[in-house]
Write a protein that holds these residues in place. Sequence first.
Motif, short mmCIF file in Angstrom:
data_model
loop_
_atom_site.label_atom_id
_atom_site.label_comp_id
_atom_site.label_asym_id
_atom_site.label_seq_id
_atom_site.Cartn_x
_atom_site.Cartn_y
_atom_site.Cartn_z
N LEU A 247 6.65 17.29 9.84
CA LEU A 247 6.45 15.87 10.12
C LEU A 247 6.13 15.13 8.82
O LEU A 247 5.26 15.55 8.06
CB LEU A 247 5.26 15.77 11.08
N HIS A 248 6.84 14.04 8.60
CA HIS A 248 6.55 13.21 7.43
C HIS A 248 5.80 11.97 7.90
O HIS A 248 6.42 11.00 8.33
CB HIS A 248 7.85 12.83 6.72
N VAL A 249 4.48 12.00 7.83
CA VAL A 249 3.69 10.85 8.29
C VAL A 249 3.43 9.90 7.13
O VAL A 249 3.22 10.33 5.99
CB VAL A 249 2.36 11.27 8.95
N VAL A 250 3.47 8.62 7.43
CA VAL A 250 3.26 7.63 6.36
C VAL A 250 2.16 6.62 6.70
O VAL A 250 1.73 5.85 5.84
CB VAL A 250 4.56 6.85 6.04
N ARG A 251 1.70 6.61 7.98
CA ARG A 251 0.72 5.62 8.36
C ARG A 251 -0.09 6.16 9.53
O ARG A 251 0.43 6.95 10.33
CB ARG A 251 1.45 4.33 8.78
N GLY A 252 -1.36 5.75 9.63
CA GLY A 252 -2.18 6.17 10.76
C GLY A 252 -3.03 5.02 11.26
O GLY A 252 -3.43 4.14 10.49
N LEU B 19 -0.32 8.50 14.63
CA LEU B 19 0.29 8.70 13.32
C LEU B 19 1.74 8.23 13.42
O LEU B 19 2.37 8.37 14.48
CB LEU B 19 0.24 10.18 12.92
N ASP C 71 -1.92 11.63 18.25
CA ASP C 71 -2.64 12.67 17.53
C ASP C 71 -3.70 13.30 18.43
O ASP C 71 -4.78 12.74 18.61
CB ASP C 71 -3.28 12.10 16.27
N LEU D 40 1.00 15.51 19.13
CA LEU D 40 0.59 16.53 18.16
C LEU D 40 -0.60 17.34 18.66
O LEU D 40 -1.66 16.79 18.93
CB LEU D 40 0.22 15.86 16.83
#
Lengths: 443, 443
Positions: B45-50, B55, B65, B403
């Motif tokens: 998983l390429h997460v960029v913001r939360g 996420l 999440d 997740l």
Amino acid sequence: MQSILKINAFDSNHSSVSDASILELIKRRERSFGADAPLFYANPLHVVRGQGVWLYDSDGRPFLDAYNNVPHVGHCNPDVVEAVARQAATLNTHTRYLSEQSYAYAEQLLETFPAPLSKLSLTCTGTESVDLAMRMAYKYTGGTGFIVTRFAYHGNSVAVSSISPSVGLAVPVGRDVRLVAAPDSYRHPQPSIAGRLAEQVSAAIDDLEQHGVKLAAMIIDSIFSSDGVYTDPPGFLQSAAARVRMAGGLVIADEVQPGFGRTGTHMWGFQRHALIPDIVVMGKPMGNGIPIGGVVTTPEILKAFAGSAGYFNTFGGNGVSCAAGHAVLNVLRRDNLLQNATDVGGYLKRQLQAVAGVHECIGDVRGAGLYLSVEFVTQRDTREPDAPKAAAVINALRNRGVLVGGTGAHANMLKIRPPLVFSRENADLLVLALDDILRTGGE
Amino acid sequence: MQSILKINAFDSNHSSVSDASILELIKRRERSFGADAPLFYANPLHVVRGQGVWLYDSDGRPFLDAYNNVPHVGHCNPDVVEAVARQAATLNTHTRYLSEQSYAYAEQLLETFPAPLSKLSLTCTGTESVDLAMRMAYKYTGGTGFIVTRFAYHGNSVAVSSISPSVGLAVPVGRDVRLVAAPDSYRHPQPSIAGRLAEQVSAAIDDLEQHGVKLAAMIIDSIFSSDGVYTDPPGFLQSAAARVRMAGGLVIADEVQPGFGRTGTHMWGFQRHALIPDIVVMGKPMGNGIPIGGVVTTPEILKAFAGSAGYFNTFGGNGVSCAAGHAVLNVLRRDNLLQNATDVGGYLKRQLQAVAGVHECIGDVRGAGLYLSVEFVTQRDTREPDAPKAAAVINALRNRGVLVGGTGAHANMLKIRPPLVFSRENADLLVLALDDILRTGGE
């Protein structure tokens, strides 16, 4: 031998503090953290704000910070503050997700290392970094023997405190640890330094062998910060390192003190000695105060360790710490701070040497870049360490608004290690205060 | 036995990832951090913001999440973000200066502990906290023996990995460490749990004694997170703890998982067992992602350790980490998040039990508050662990935007451990996705 943790420490049993608000804070500190939590200065400092090379106490009084190397690019550096705030508001998670941000940071950091040092593991502190380097060295060599200098400090975990003799006799060094004398360039002629260190290392290797202990590594802080700041002549580490490698051991460079351009001429302390170590550990200045540390090593050593043992650090490589680290690298480059460390450090050293020229109590001035030491002695001919003098000067400087620390096995040295944004004007302030104290014997 | 570091991990040798940008990131990760750095999911998983419990990946796709406990009060919680940004811009230094801010934080944190647990040491990570607790236990008892559960994970330093058997056989437990079976309430009747654990502990104490090893401590994560999540019946730790103390050992509560209200009914996991430990260690959720950890103990134990050995942690107690920690405490209280963990956790557990009612592959649903586990078995009567099923479900949930993680000595359990701001609506999403996957066998 004194514990490094006690040098320049407040002692509640011999306190003359009378300010009620300071006494109240000391009480609150003791109530939560215990009386043994280290605190600086006979007259402890209550700082509430920082900016560049300045710290401000609760009365708004400015203090010139010539001690703290953690705020490497200056207290509250605006680029770091902005990067931290932006990242904290965007994402702050771990490295088990893909993260372009942490890869970009790692790539920029690794570019500063010579081959074959090309692999990074991120941790949160210098201690975690040294501890991880020990695990790598154990695994790669199959050995357990460590060689360190006699008054080294590398950190505070179970394992790392066992290779940190400067913590004192209440924390004995490990049974597989051998100590070598620091390369004291004040008490021995410079041309003999490399040979003396190499001989000591050979003797340590032999002694480990006689006790059936296989060598894992020698770990060296190339500034010898706690030992007493021994930086010259550049290159003196090479023969010692060669002997370690001939005996099958690894060379670990503890760059927590010299790293990130502290010595001015080079990004890493080992480069000043024209040496390429097997493992490099980083900490303190890396994130300008946001906890971050790291270990850089070769693909082979990382593979041997991580391929079997594995390693994951929950906070290691988190977004906010990487953002801080990345901003530090950018500011270092953009503002030519290595050049500044060379220029201002050289200037400050010359000014301190001029002060030494008129004050017999100063035995030696030494160091590299913006890590300098002033050694006090009772008499120049005997070179007898004068710890009370060093303590008095440190406290007098604090009372005049200049912050420095103490160091060395005999606690008789000033530790001058300011943020890298220190200027010639800042250096003048420090030197004038020191000269005045030594002239007047004043508090 | 599998290494906890490999559960639910991406395996580059069996990858079916085809997305070019993801493949490029995986390549960059390997280039800087090596191929063995752990990475989650068959499809990373390429997460960029939360934000809160969400996420977002680089395509803007939201993921619920239900795994991360570090962002305890929600990803990018605005109170924490603001506290961090403000403090980073004001002052960020160490505890050798007086700091009203860190004392105020310590006082509020210590208020949540029962007497005689009244002294705090601040560190940067859970590993540093456990490592420091080990040093305290060694010093106070004069012993070196440790008792831990068979698949415990306490951290990653040289010392702490020696009491973390779940890391796998490449990292052997220490010679002075004894393992006891986890209190498996699925395979043994609940009334027998306390007695079985106490017997195991007694046997471990006897075995240490026979080998001439003096007991230092038993360390327990009262959620038994890596062992497989065993929380019931509350109180089962008491007899085991009593035996440790009778043998002169200390009881260390590892609150990295259960602490800060995770179990809902109590701030600390040991309170759920009506037990007062001698040392408490904290980490992960403490600063919502900003590195901070801590050790709380009695005045006597702290004095015995710090009065001789001393302890200083450069980043421990820094302003930014304390500001984050303080904001977490304030948000926990203001937003009644323990109550939320009790309420939503109870609701989620009942919903998961309802799912288990119609799917034979689920052997057990258990846990406390917002730390729940779903155990997969090949057949209910044999209770044979089904690790492939757990892995398939974890990856299928990820592909549906939910997740979770995996855990347990047999890697056959879901680890459900969301931020404490998780809602009933979030719980419904998770349960529906799980039910659908189990009905359709779908990816």
